[in-house]
Design an enzyme around this catalytic site. Structure first.
Site, short mmCIF file in Angstrom:
data_model
loop_
_atom_site.label_atom_id
_atom_site.label_comp_id
_atom_site.label_asym_id
_atom_site.label_seq_id
_atom_site.Cartn_x
_atom_site.Cartn_y
_atom_site.Cartn_z
N LYS A 1 -8.56 21.04 12.22
CA LYS A 1 -8.95 21.40 13.58
C LYS A 1 -8.92 22.92 13.72
O LYS A 1 -7.87 23.54 13.68
CB LYS A 1 -8.02 20.75 14.59
CG LYS A 1 -8.63 20.76 15.98
CD LYS A 1 -7.95 19.78 16.90
CE LYS A 1 -8.86 19.39 18.04
NZ LYS A 1 -8.16 18.65 19.07
N GLU B 1 -5.48 -3.56 3.19
CA GLU B 1 -5.29 -4.43 4.37
C GLU B 1 -6.52 -5.29 4.66
O GLU B 1 -6.45 -6.19 5.49
CB GLU B 1 -4.98 -3.56 5.61
CG GLU B 1 -3.63 -2.88 5.58
CD GLU B 1 -3.64 -1.52 4.86
OE1 GLU B 1 -4.50 -1.31 3.97
OE2 GLU B 1 -2.77 -0.69 5.17
N TRP C 1 -13.34 20.07 15.28
CA TRP C 1 -13.00 19.35 14.05
C TRP C 1 -13.89 19.78 12.89
O TRP C 1 -15.09 19.94 13.04
CB TRP C 1 -13.17 17.85 14.24
CG TRP C 1 -12.18 17.21 15.16
CD1 TRP C 1 -12.45 16.68 16.38
CD2 TRP C 1 -10.79 17.03 14.94
NE1 TRP C 1 -11.30 16.18 16.93
CE2 TRP C 1 -10.26 16.38 16.06
CE3 TRP C 1 -9.91 17.35 13.89
CZ2 TRP C 1 -8.92 16.04 16.18
CZ3 TRP C 1 -8.58 17.01 14.00
CH2 TRP C 1 -8.10 16.36 15.14
N THR D 1 0.86 -1.18 0.00
CA THR D 1 0.00 0.00 0.00
C THR D 1 0.90 1.22 0.00
O THR D 1 1.96 1.24 0.64
CB THR D 1 -0.91 0.06 1.24
OG1 THR D 1 -0.10 0.37 2.36
CG2 THR D 1 -1.61 -1.22 1.49
P1 AMP Z 1 -6.25 1.69 -0.08
O1 AMP Z 1 -5.57 0.75 0.83
O2 AMP Z 1 -5.32 2.38 -1.02
O3 AMP Z 1 -7.40 1.04 -0.75
O4 AMP Z 1 -6.83 2.87 0.76
C1 AMP Z 1 -7.74 2.61 1.79
C2 AMP Z 1 -8.24 3.91 2.30
O5 AMP Z 1 -8.97 4.58 1.28
C3 AMP Z 1 -9.19 3.78 3.44
O6 AMP Z 1 -8.54 3.65 4.68
C4 AMP Z 1 -9.96 5.07 3.33
O7 AMP Z 1 -9.24 6.14 3.90
C5 AMP Z 1 -10.05 5.27 1.84
N1 AMP Z 1 -11.31 4.72 1.35
C6 AMP Z 1 -11.53 3.50 0.84
N2 AMP Z 1 -12.82 3.36 0.50
C7 AMP Z 1 -13.44 4.50 0.83
C8 AMP Z 1 -14.78 4.97 0.74
N3 AMP Z 1 -15.75 4.24 0.23
N4 AMP Z 1 -15.04 6.22 1.20
C9 AMP Z 1 -14.06 7.00 1.71
N5 AMP Z 1 -12.78 6.61 1.81
C10 AMP Z 1 -12.47 5.38 1.38
#
Ligand code: AMP
Length: 536
Positions: free
Chosen positions: A439, A332, A444, A188
């Site tokens: 913030k 993850e 927030w 990631t």
């Molecule tokens: P990744 O591992 O690159 O898929 O990123 C995961 C992260 O993307 C999550 O922890 C969120 O912060 C963001 N994310 C994934 N799905 C969503 C969603 N449906 N809405 C908002 N943020 C999301």
């Protein structure tokens, strides 16, 4: 007392065996760089994956070895998914959009001996190969012939994929082994530090794929034609390359042309019924439709994830009769943790409230539990008390590859870095990320909320809210926006658009119109980059 049921390990190869035997004629369509479409079937995929397994053995790949791919979504990438995992090796899907330095880091951290790369990405291999001497032995181009103009350091051999495939007999059967064996490795990007590896297993992959076909998740069927627009190097294309064969659904793989014109053309020509991608994709497609009047003739369902799916987008697609599902998770979590599907209570919601609910990230699927935690423990399911979201489940990482200090263990709650609320029905709404809250005066402000409202403005295509330092309040929100083509929204009018929708103190003081926003390798807006540029 033990049950008397058959105990068969959950093997990724069994997904393919099932598809080849029971849906042997279901199609796999793969768009080549020149726009032509290669057509095959699950029966052919199964045969070619076996040949490829022999090729891998010939290249010296043994169980547990990591084999890298640098490739877009294609039939050959699919063959690699199944063949590498099938022999007990580990498919490390490297994201070609990452910085070269990160790619070199990943390949060396994962100790890659063999890389399979699209011809387009050979220059990347060439650029990082010097850092991999002593490790990298074989580079295979995913084309008919080895590319003649790619020179590699001594000790590395360049091959053509189809030439290798022709050199083996295909007489091979995938073995069965412990279902907890590693199958794939996906790094990631992370916003800080080096990329971190998530090491999937056969068991986690098969369970996640089965979950994807629940009626309240992607619910793929044999009559569906599924297009993962999400890349196969990003969290294994959200598991769709494993879920489709279970259902016998056709797979349409878009290759490298992911612009709205090419996507719409492929969606219609290949009669795609289900497609999955990040909101940027849906935004682009809709903009294209608005400009040209083009229609999506066969698309029935959209799965959106990776970042928040704005309610304005959901409304416009649903007005076209296309059902929108919003999913949340991370690399993850394989990646799906929550999925937005209705509950009986939705029937009592009116238009706007229903849309609000559809814009939430959904509720935990079976196999995953999620909770919001704050200083007092688990936050109540009241739809308003925010907390840090943590989850655990059968397909959640227990820690990162070769980073023992990150382990949360098999039973631990994985910290997602996302902040959200959970309502009385269990729907999760992300309100922000730990590192991305603004913030102001001790209160927030959610940058996601600001962005969602902004993209509801008819003249705004994309928006990003970031915190900028402020002498009085500590931080204040700054809104950066990209106008829709032909529009020029005035900053004051945009600020006025926020009035009444949020408390006045949380409305951005400053609105800056920009031509474009920087996106990371997976399509997310690079907030760190924006904060760096606009901090002053
Ligand atoms: P990744 O591992 O690159 O898929 O990123 C995961 C992260 O993307 C999550 O922890 C969120 O912060 C963001 N994310 C994934 N799905 C969503 C969603 N449906 N809405 C908002 N943020 C999301």
């Amino acid at each position: 007392m033990q049950g008397l049921m058959q105990r068969r390990d959950l093997m990724i190869s069994s997904l393919l065996d099932h598809a080849a035997r029971h849906h042997g004629n279901a199609e796999i369509v793969s768009r080549r760089d020149d726009g032509t479409r290669a057509r095959s079937t699950y029966a052919q995929l199964s045969r070619r994956a076996r040949r490829l397994a022999q090729v891998l053995h010939g290249l010296g790949v043994r169980p547990g070895d990591r084999v890298a791919t640098l490739a877009m979504n294609s039939d050959r990438h699919l063959e690699l998914y199944y063949a590498i995992a099938g022999i007990g090796a580990v498919c490390n899907t490297i994201n070609p959009r990452l910085a070269q330095d990160d790619i070199a880091y990943i390949a060396s951290h994962a100790e890659i001996g063999v890389i399979f790369a699209d011809p387009d990405f050979l220059p990347i291999v060439q650029a990082v190969a010097g850092t991999l001497t002593g490790l990298l032995r074989h580079v295979v181009t995913l084309s008919d012939e080895a590319a003649a103009d790619c020179t590699l350091p001594g000790g590395m051999v360049l091959h053509g994929y189809e030439t290798l495939m022709q050199g083996v007999s295909g007489a091979f059967d995938f073995p069965s082994f412990d279902e907890n064996t590693a199958s794939a490795l996906c790094y990631t990007s992370g916003t800080t530090g080096r990329p971190k590896g998530v090491l999937y297993s056969h068991r986690s992959t098969v369970l996640h794929a089965m979950m994807m076909n629940f009626a309240d998740t992607a619910a793929l069927r044999a009559v569906d034609r599924v297009m993962p627009i999400v890349p196969m190097f990003h969290a294994q294309a959200w598991g769709l390359a494993f879920a489709a064969p279970i259902a016998g659904a056709a797979l349409v793989l878009p290759g490298r042309h992911l612009d709205p014109v090419s996507l719409l053309d492929l969606l219609n020509r290949e009669r795609v019924t289900v497609a999955a991608g990040v909101p940027t994709v849906w935004l682009g497609l809709l903009d294209h439709q608005r400009r040209t009047g083009a229609r999506l003739d066969t698309l029935q369902r959209i799965m959106s994830g990776g970042s928040a799916f704005p309610r304005a987008l959901i409304a416009e697609y649903e007005a076209q009769g296309i059902a929108c599902s919003h999913a949340w998770g991370m690399t993850e979590s394989s990646p799906v943790a929550t999925y937005n599907a209705p509950k009986p209570g939705n029937a009592e919601l009116d238009g706007e409230a229903l849309l609000d609910r559809k814009a939430t990230q959904g509720r935990a699927v079976f196999g995953i539990d999620v909770r919001a935690e704050n200083d007092s423990g688990e936050a109540p399911w009241d739809g308003k008390t925010p907390g840090n979201l943590v989850f655990r489940g059968h397909w959640v990482a227990g820690g990162y590859y070769r980073e023992p200090e990150t382990a949360v263990g098999p039973e631990g709650w994985f910290p997602t870095g996302d902040v959200g609320v959970i309502d009385s029905e269990g729907y999760v709404l992300l309100t922000d990320r730990t590192k991305d809250l603004i913030k102001s005066g001790g209160e927030w402000i959610s940058s996601i909320a600001l962005e969602n409202i902004a993209v509801g403005h008819p003249d705004i295509a994309e928006a990003a809210a970031i915190a900028v330092p402020d002498a009085r309040w500590g931080e204040r929100p700054l809104l950066l926006l990209v106008p829709r083509e032909g529009c020029s929204p005035a900053p004051e009018a945009v600020r006025a658009f926020f009035r009444g929708k949020l408390p006045s103190w949380s409305i951005p003081d400053r609105v800056v119109v920009v031509d474009s926003l920087p996106h990371g390798a997976t399509g997310k807006i690079l907030k760190t980059e924006l904060r760096r540029i606009y901090a002053a």
